[in-house]
Scaffold this motif. Sequence first.
Motif, PDB file in Angstrom:
ATOM      1  N   GLY A 226       0.808  -1.215   0.000  1.00 41.88           N
ATOM      2  CA  GLY A 226       0.000   0.000   0.000  1.00 41.88           C
ATOM      3  C   GLY A 226       0.837   1.260   0.000  1.00 41.88           C
ATOM      4  O   GLY A 226       2.069   1.226   0.080  1.00 41.88           O
ATOM      5  N   GLY A 227       0.162   2.389  -0.104  1.00 40.25           N
ATOM      6  CA  GLY A 227       0.826   3.680  -0.035  1.00 40.25           C
ATOM      7  C   GLY A 227       1.405   4.176  -1.342  1.00 40.25           C
ATOM      8  O   GLY A 227       2.064   5.218  -1.373  1.00 40.25           O
ATOM      9  N   THR A 228       1.197   3.448  -2.438  1.00 40.27           N
ATOM     10  CA  THR A 228       1.750   3.864  -3.721  1.00 40.27           C
ATOM     11  C   THR A 228       0.649   4.341  -4.664  1.00 40.27           C
ATOM     12  O   THR A 228      -0.544   4.088  -4.450  1.00 40.27           O
ATOM     13  CB  THR A 228       2.509   2.712  -4.403  1.00 40.27           C
ATOM     14  OG1 THR A 228       1.577   1.678  -4.753  1.00 40.27           O
ATOM     15  CG2 THR A 228       3.568   2.129  -3.486  1.00 40.27           C
ATOM     16  N   TRP A 229       1.074   4.987  -5.724  1.00 38.00           N
ATOM     17  CA  TRP A 229       0.166   5.482  -6.759  1.00 38.00           C
ATOM     18  C   TRP A 229      -0.631   4.351  -7.383  1.00 38.00           C
ATOM     19  O   TRP A 229      -1.784   4.530  -7.791  1.00 38.00           O
ATOM     20  CB  TRP A 229       0.996   6.208  -7.811  1.00 38.00           C
ATOM     21  CG  TRP A 229       0.339   6.357  -9.146  1.00 38.00           C
ATOM     22  CD1 TRP A 229      -0.462   7.386  -9.547  1.00 38.00           C
ATOM     23  CD2 TRP A 229       0.428   5.457 -10.252  1.00 38.00           C
ATOM     24  NE1 TRP A 229      -0.880   7.175 -10.832  1.00 38.00           N
ATOM     25  CE2 TRP A 229      -0.350   5.999 -11.289  1.00 38.00           C
ATOM     26  CE3 TRP A 229       1.087   4.246 -10.462  1.00 38.00           C
ATOM     27  CZ2 TRP A 229      -0.479   5.376 -12.525  1.00 38.00           C
ATOM     28  CZ3 TRP A 229       0.954   3.617 -11.686  1.00 38.00           C
ATOM     29  CH2 TRP A 229       0.182   4.179 -12.705  1.00 38.00           C
ATOM     30  N   SER A 230      -0.054   3.173  -7.478  1.00 35.38           N
ATOM     31  CA  SER A 230      -0.685   2.070  -8.198  1.00 35.38           C
ATOM     32  C   SER A 230      -2.040   1.671  -7.614  1.00 35.38           C
ATOM     33  O   SER A 230      -2.979   1.362  -8.359  1.00 35.38           O
ATOM     34  CB  SER A 230       0.248   0.847  -8.223  1.00 35.38           C
ATOM     35  OG  SER A 230       0.605   0.467  -6.914  1.00 35.38           O
ATOM     36  N   GLY A 235      -7.401   1.026  -8.429  1.00 32.37           N
ATOM     37  CA  GLY A 235      -8.624   0.830  -7.664  1.00 32.37           C
ATOM     38  C   GLY A 235      -8.593  -0.217  -6.584  1.00 32.37           C
ATOM     39  O   GLY A 235      -9.282  -0.085  -5.584  1.00 32.37           O
ATOM     40  N   ASP A 236      -7.797  -1.280  -6.736  1.00 34.75           N
ATOM     41  CA  ASP A 236      -7.780  -2.327  -5.715  1.00 34.75           C
ATOM     42  C   ASP A 236      -6.449  -3.070  -5.753  1.00 34.75           C
ATOM     43  O   ASP A 236      -5.723  -3.019  -6.744  1.00 34.75           O
ATOM     44  CB  ASP A 236      -8.939  -3.314  -5.914  1.00 34.75           C
ATOM     45  CG  ASP A 236      -8.902  -3.964  -7.284  1.00 34.75           C
ATOM     46  OD1 ASP A 236      -8.117  -4.907  -7.471  1.00 34.75           O
ATOM     47  OD2 ASP A 236      -9.655  -3.513  -8.177  1.00 34.75           O
ATOM     48  N   GLN A 237      -6.179  -3.772  -4.662  1.00 34.30           N
ATOM     49  CA  GLN A 237      -4.904  -4.484  -4.549  1.00 34.30           C
ATOM     50  C   GLN A 237      -4.831  -5.677  -5.487  1.00 34.30           C
ATOM     51  O   GLN A 237      -3.740  -6.066  -5.922  1.00 34.30           O
ATOM     52  CB  GLN A 237      -4.706  -4.962  -3.112  1.00 34.30           C
ATOM     53  CG  GLN A 237      -5.678  -6.047  -2.666  1.00 34.30           C
ATOM     54  CD  GLN A 237      -5.523  -6.366  -1.206  1.00 34.30           C
ATOM     55  OE1 GLN A 237      -5.730  -5.510  -0.360  1.00 34.30           O
ATOM     56  NE2 GLN A 237      -5.178  -7.601  -0.895  1.00 34.30           N
ATOM     57  N   LEU A 238      -5.969  -6.265  -5.852  1.00 35.14           N
ATOM     58  CA  LEU A 238      -5.965  -7.430  -6.731  1.00 35.14           C
ATOM     59  C   LEU A 238      -5.354  -7.087  -8.086  1.00 35.14           C
ATOM     60  O   LEU A 238      -4.555  -7.855  -8.629  1.00 35.14           O
ATOM     61  CB  LEU A 238      -7.386  -7.961  -6.899  1.00 35.14           C
ATOM     62  CG  LEU A 238      -7.532  -9.221  -7.779  1.00 35.14           C
ATOM     63  CD1 LEU A 238      -6.746 -10.373  -7.165  1.00 35.14           C
ATOM     64  CD2 LEU A 238      -9.005  -9.592  -7.929  1.00 35.14           C
ATOM     65  N   THR A 239      -5.727  -5.923  -8.628  1.00 36.81           N
ATOM     66  CA  THR A 239      -5.177  -5.507  -9.922  1.00 36.81           C
ATOM     67  C   THR A 239      -3.681  -5.260  -9.825  1.00 36.81           C
ATOM     68  O   THR A 239      -2.912  -5.635 -10.709  1.00 36.81           O
ATOM     69  CB  THR A 239      -5.885  -4.231 -10.414  1.00 36.81           C
ATOM     70  OG1 THR A 239      -7.295  -4.454 -10.454  1.00 36.81           O
ATOM     71  CG2 THR A 239      -5.409  -3.853 -11.804  1.00 36.81           C
ATOM     72  N   ALA A 242      -1.945  -8.502  -9.624  1.00 38.56           N
ATOM     73  CA  ALA A 242      -1.989  -9.169 -10.922  1.00 38.56           C
ATOM     74  C   ALA A 242      -0.873  -8.655 -11.824  1.00 38.56           C
ATOM     75  O   ALA A 242      -0.208  -9.439 -12.527  1.00 38.56           O
ATOM     76  CB  ALA A 242      -3.351  -8.952 -11.581  1.00 38.56           C
ATOM     77  N   PHE A 243      -0.657  -7.338 -11.821  1.00 35.62           N
ATOM     78  CA  PHE A 243       0.434  -6.767 -12.606  1.00 35.62           C
ATOM     79  C   PHE A 243       1.782  -7.253 -12.080  1.00 35.62           C
ATOM     80  O   PHE A 243       2.700  -7.555 -12.860  1.00 35.62           O
ATOM     81  CB  PHE A 243       0.378  -5.243 -12.564  1.00 35.62           C
ATOM     82  CG  PHE A 243      -0.499  -4.639 -13.618  1.00 35.62           C
ATOM     83  CD1 PHE A 243      -0.204  -4.781 -14.967  1.00 35.62           C
ATOM     84  CD2 PHE A 243      -1.627  -3.921 -13.273  1.00 35.62           C
ATOM     85  CE1 PHE A 243      -1.014  -4.226 -15.947  1.00 35.62           C
ATOM     86  CE2 PHE A 243      -2.449  -3.363 -14.240  1.00 35.62           C
ATOM     87  CZ  PHE A 243      -2.147  -3.524 -15.579  1.00 35.62           C
ATOM     88  N   MET A 244       1.923  -7.338 -10.769  1.00 33.18           N
ATOM     89  CA  MET A 244       3.172  -7.821 -10.189  1.00 33.18           C
ATOM     90  C   MET A 244       3.437  -9.269 -10.596  1.00 33.18           C
ATOM     91  O   MET A 244       4.566  -9.628 -10.947  1.00 33.18           O
ATOM     92  CB  MET A 244       3.121  -7.698  -8.667  1.00 33.18           C
ATOM     93  CG  MET A 244       3.121  -6.269  -8.155  1.00 33.18           C
ATOM     94  SD  MET A 244       3.036  -6.166  -6.340  1.00 33.18           S
ATOM     95  CE  MET A 244       4.589  -6.964  -5.890  1.00 33.18           C
ATOM     96  N   ALA A 245       2.403 -10.091 -10.561  1.00 33.37           N
ATOM     97  CA  ALA A 245       2.537 -11.503 -10.954  1.00 33.37           C
ATOM     98  C   ALA A 245       2.911 -11.616 -12.426  1.00 33.37           C
ATOM     99  O   ALA A 245       3.743 -12.452 -12.810  1.00 33.37           O
ATOM    100  CB  ALA A 245       1.240 -12.253 -10.673  1.00 33.37           C
TER     101      ALA A 245
END
Length: 267
Positions: A226-230, A235-239, A242-245
């Motif tokens: 958390g705490g980042t622009w992303s 909108g949510d941590q799942l997205t 998903a990008f990180m994965a």
Amino acid sequence: EKATMAAGAEQMVSYIGGGAVAVGMCLHGLSLLRGNANVNTMASLLGGCVCLVFSLLALSKGSNLFVWHPIFMSTGAIYFTVAAIDTVKRRNAAADVKDRKSMVQLHWFLMDAAAVCMGVGIWAIYTKKQQPLAKHFTTIHSWVGLGALAMFSLNLIGGASTALGPVLQGRGLKLLWKDTLHRYGGGIAFTLCVAAVLSGLYNRVVVLPDGWGGKLDLPENWTEYGGTWSYKAFGDQLTVFAFMAACALVYVLAIFPVSKRLKSHGE
């Protein structure tokens, strides 16, 4: 006045970075036309798709100097660097010496495109902050990114000097060569680049809250996300995860070993 300067800087960043992206995509297309696709080629195609979706989602929230930072940094690291790695690996499957040389040239130019993208990305975030130098590079993410850029630049310069060295002696370019230091240095640079992208997506950990010259302080919650622009942009941590994965998958596919060189002709 500051708003006008920021708008002008954003325009320059988008034009230069966009030009590098266009050139890099053309170079990647030329590389793909050489054939001999393998798992590393899949990594380059996946990297391109990931960066395209990432960029479209980021820009859908509006354009500003900060947004161009993750767009161009990820494009340089996850797309063009991977395409360059794939290209130089696939040279080994080319039986003709001329084909191998052209693949090495494409590798070089793709690395240049990646370098321009990441350089523009650094320019964007540095200009956006409009702070003294002592207030920059105060997070873990920035340290990893700085290390990645340093290794990337040194490796690029080293490769260029090896290729251009004979030219200074009145001979032609030296495109077919092997250098363990260059190969492993490039691997370290690529790993750091991907780590910088992942850390920038995952969280923001400030370790020099007072800037350079202040006390080093690692927060107790430094492992929390958390705490980042992303998270705000997507909108949510799942997205974000998903990008990180997807980035991690691109990394694994890019470093996957490929078959050895075919028997050459005309060598």
